[in-house]
Write an enzyme that holds these catalytic residues in place. Structure first.
Site, mmCIF file in Angstrom:
data_model
loop_
_atom_site.group_PDB
_atom_site.id
_atom_site.type_symbol
_atom_site.label_atom_id
_atom_site.label_comp_id
_atom_site.label_asym_id
_atom_site.label_seq_id
_atom_site.Cartn_x
_atom_site.Cartn_y
_atom_site.Cartn_z
ATOM 1 N N LYS A 22 0.844 -1.212 0.000
ATOM 2 C CA LYS A 22 0.000 0.000 0.000
ATOM 3 C C LYS A 22 0.875 1.257 0.000
ATOM 4 O O LYS A 22 0.636 2.178 -0.764
ATOM 5 C CB LYS A 22 -0.915 0.025 1.240
ATOM 6 N N ARG A 55 11.917 -1.729 10.711
ATOM 7 C CA ARG A 55 10.940 -1.286 11.711
ATOM 8 C C ARG A 55 10.825 -2.329 12.817
ATOM 9 O O ARG A 55 10.849 -3.531 12.536
ATOM 10 C CB ARG A 55 9.557 -1.134 11.049
ATOM 11 N N ARG A 98 0.184 -8.913 13.397
ATOM 12 C CA ARG A 98 -0.470 -7.828 12.647
ATOM 13 C C ARG A 98 -1.433 -8.401 11.608
ATOM 14 O O ARG A 98 -2.501 -7.833 11.352
ATOM 15 C CB ARG A 98 0.584 -6.960 11.953
ATOM 16 N N ARG A 155 -9.203 1.475 9.462
ATOM 17 C CA ARG A 155 -8.866 0.062 9.692
ATOM 18 C C ARG A 155 -9.896 -0.649 10.542
ATOM 19 O O ARG A 155 -9.736 -1.835 10.836
ATOM 20 C CB ARG A 155 -7.545 -0.047 10.415
HETATM 21 P P1 AP5 Z 1 4.919 -1.596 1.720
HETATM 22 O O1 AP5 Z 1 4.557 -0.758 0.542
HETATM 23 O O2 AP5 Z 1 5.735 -0.968 2.808
HETATM 24 O O3 AP5 Z 1 3.629 -2.364 2.300
HETATM 25 P P2 AP5 Z 1 2.381 -1.837 3.105
HETATM 26 O O4 AP5 Z 1 1.183 -2.504 2.551
HETATM 27 O O5 AP5 Z 1 2.386 -0.336 3.163
HETATM 28 O O6 AP5 Z 1 2.697 -2.487 4.511
HETATM 29 P P3 AP5 Z 1 2.788 -1.842 5.960
HETATM 30 O O7 AP5 Z 1 3.463 -2.857 6.850
HETATM 31 O O8 AP5 Z 1 3.426 -0.482 5.944
HETATM 32 O O9 AP5 Z 1 1.332 -1.714 6.325
HETATM 33 P P4 AP5 Z 1 0.716 -1.670 7.679
HETATM 34 O O10 AP5 Z 1 -0.623 -1.308 7.237
HETATM 35 O O11 AP5 Z 1 0.798 -2.832 8.571
HETATM 36 O O12 AP5 Z 1 1.621 -0.600 8.499
HETATM 37 P P5 AP5 Z 1 1.424 0.921 8.838
HETATM 38 O O13 AP5 Z 1 2.762 1.540 8.803
HETATM 39 O O14 AP5 Z 1 0.313 1.535 8.066
HETATM 40 O O15 AP5 Z 1 5.729 -2.866 1.145
HETATM 41 C C1 AP5 Z 1 6.223 -3.871 2.018
HETATM 42 C C2 AP5 Z 1 7.540 -4.426 1.473
HETATM 43 O O16 AP5 Z 1 7.266 -5.091 0.233
HETATM 44 C C3 AP5 Z 1 8.589 -3.350 1.158
HETATM 45 O O17 AP5 Z 1 9.847 -3.850 1.491
HETATM 46 C C4 AP5 Z 1 8.466 -3.136 -0.366
HETATM 47 O O18 AP5 Z 1 9.683 -2.720 -0.946
HETATM 48 C C5 AP5 Z 1 8.040 -4.519 -0.843
HETATM 49 N N1 AP5 Z 1 7.165 -4.474 -2.018
HETATM 50 C C6 AP5 Z 1 6.139 -3.625 -2.261
HETATM 51 N N2 AP5 Z 1 5.570 -3.882 -3.461
HETATM 52 C C7 AP5 Z 1 6.234 -4.963 -3.960
HETATM 53 C C8 AP5 Z 1 6.105 -5.725 -5.174
HETATM 54 N N3 AP5 Z 1 5.165 -5.456 -6.094
HETATM 55 N N4 AP5 Z 1 6.950 -6.762 -5.354
HETATM 56 C C9 AP5 Z 1 7.915 -7.067 -4.423
HETATM 57 N N5 AP5 Z 1 8.083 -6.364 -3.271
HETATM 58 C C10 AP5 Z 1 7.260 -5.335 -3.038
HETATM 59 O O19 AP5 Z 1 0.904 0.822 10.358
HETATM 60 C C11 AP5 Z 1 1.788 0.467 11.417
HETATM 61 C C12 AP5 Z 1 1.067 0.415 12.742
HETATM 62 O O20 AP5 Z 1 0.454 1.688 13.028
HETATM 63 C C13 AP5 Z 1 -0.094 -0.579 12.830
HETATM 64 O O21 AP5 Z 1 0.340 -1.875 13.161
HETATM 65 C C14 AP5 Z 1 -0.922 0.056 13.985
HETATM 66 O O22 AP5 Z 1 -0.338 -0.168 15.237
HETATM 67 C C15 AP5 Z 1 -0.790 1.516 13.691
HETATM 68 N N6 AP5 Z 1 -1.882 1.988 12.809
HETATM 69 C C16 AP5 Z 1 -1.739 2.470 11.532
HETATM 70 N N7 AP5 Z 1 -2.940 2.849 11.030
HETATM 71 C C17 AP5 Z 1 -3.856 2.601 12.015
HETATM 72 C C18 AP5 Z 1 -5.265 2.776 12.121
HETATM 73 N N8 AP5 Z 1 -5.991 3.307 11.106
HETATM 74 N N9 AP5 Z 1 -5.886 2.403 13.261
HETATM 75 C C19 AP5 Z 1 -5.184 1.907 14.302
HETATM 76 N N10 AP5 Z 1 -3.851 1.713 14.278
HETATM 77 C C20 AP5 Z 1 -3.193 2.051 13.157
#
Ligand code: AP5
Length: 220
Positions: free
Chosen positions: A13, A160, A171, A88
């Site tokens: 994402k 991270r 998660r 979420r």
């Molecule tokens: P990446 O693009 O970083 O993936 P992502 O879907 O953004 O994954 P996240 O782990 O960032 O999502 P998340 O939703 O758990 O975390 P967030 O930071 O929002 O890609 C991942 C990897 O794959 C990278 O290494 C990339 O290079 C690789 N990749 C990408 N595309 C690829 C492809 N096509 N082919 C190969 N490789 C590829 O949230 C973190 C924490 O914050 C949560 O756990 C929670 O505690 C809190 N939080 C955030 N939002 C909320 C909310 N709305 N409510 C409550 N808590 C929240």
């Protein structure tokens, strides 16, 4: 365009959000970015969020909603936004819907990036994030030109704390339990589109752009 991105952790994402925001000239609002800013700035909201994030738990709805709706009210967002990581939970989705209705700015759509749990775990275990600009890399799939240095801004790349395998699996459980039900919420409103997230970043972007163009056309 006002868009929500859905999908499991690791679906790409964040990676796609940057590309789509450039392509559609929209402001990118990522909770993964807003929270660390607050945590780093040691604000009261940030202190509350920190413990939840490090354990792979969702931050409580009232904290998240305050942070995101505050950002959505800022003037630069008037022409469109992409929300990565929000909503979420159902209460968050309802709060967003109400806030946008108050401003007469309904959502254009919700894009779900579809990826298996196993591939998600593999991607996150190898993820490295720039401490400065937050761009992500991958030790297996997307290496920077110089080890541990961001190609874009020269910042240091780190793993991270919540990308350890055990926390990633937790998660994913939280995602299936609390966030997957949102698909029905958006589907009921005719706003949901699915995008296969396995494949090269360019292919995934192409699929996402097609789905967005389709959504925007339908809502004209
Ligand atoms: P990446 O693009 O970083 O993936 P992502 O879907 O953004 O994954 P996240 O782990 O960032 O999502 P998340 O939703 O758990 O975390 P967030 O930071 O929002 O890609 C991942 C990897 O794959 C990278 O290494 C990339 O290079 C690789 N990749 C990408 N595309 C690829 C492809 N096509 N082919 C190969 N490789 C590829 O949230 C973190 C924490 O914050 C949560 O756990 C929670 O505690 C809190 N939080 C955030 N939002 C909320 C909310 N709305 N409510 C409550 N808590 C929240």
């Amino acid at each position: 365009m006002r868009l929500v991105l859905l999908g499991p952790p690791g679906a790409g994402k964040g990676t796609q959000a940057y590309r789509l925001a450039d392509r559609f000239d929209a402001i990118l609002i990522g909770t993964g970015d807003i929270f660390p800013e607050n945590v780093k700035g040691d604000t009261p909201l940030g202190r509350e969020a920190r413990a939840y994030m490090e354990n792979g738990e969702l931050v409580p709805d009232d904290v998240v909603v305050l942070m995101v709706l505050d950002r959505l009210l800022q003037p630069d967002v008037a022409n469109g936004f992409i929300l990565d990581g929000f909503p979420r939970t159902l209460p968050q989705a309802q709060a967003l819907e109400n806030a946008l209705a108050d401003q007469d700015r309904p959502l254009s759509g919700a894009l779900k990036f579809v990826l298996s749990d196993e591939l998600a775990v593999k991607r996150l275990a190898g993820r490295r994030t720039c401490v400065v600009c937050k761009r992500t890399y991958n030790v297996e799939f997307k290496r920077p030109s110089h080890e541990n240095v961001c190609d874009r801004c020269g910042g240091e790349l780190l793993q991270r704390p919540d990308d350890r395998e055990e926390t990633v699996r937790h998660r994913l459980e939280v995602y299936h339990r609390d966030t997957e039900p949102l698909e029905f919420f958006f589907w009921e409103r005719g706003l949901l589109r699915e995008v296969e997230a396995d494949g090269s970043e360019d292919h995934v972007t192409e699929r996402a752009v097609e789905a967005i163009v389709d959504l925007v056309e339908e809502r004209r």
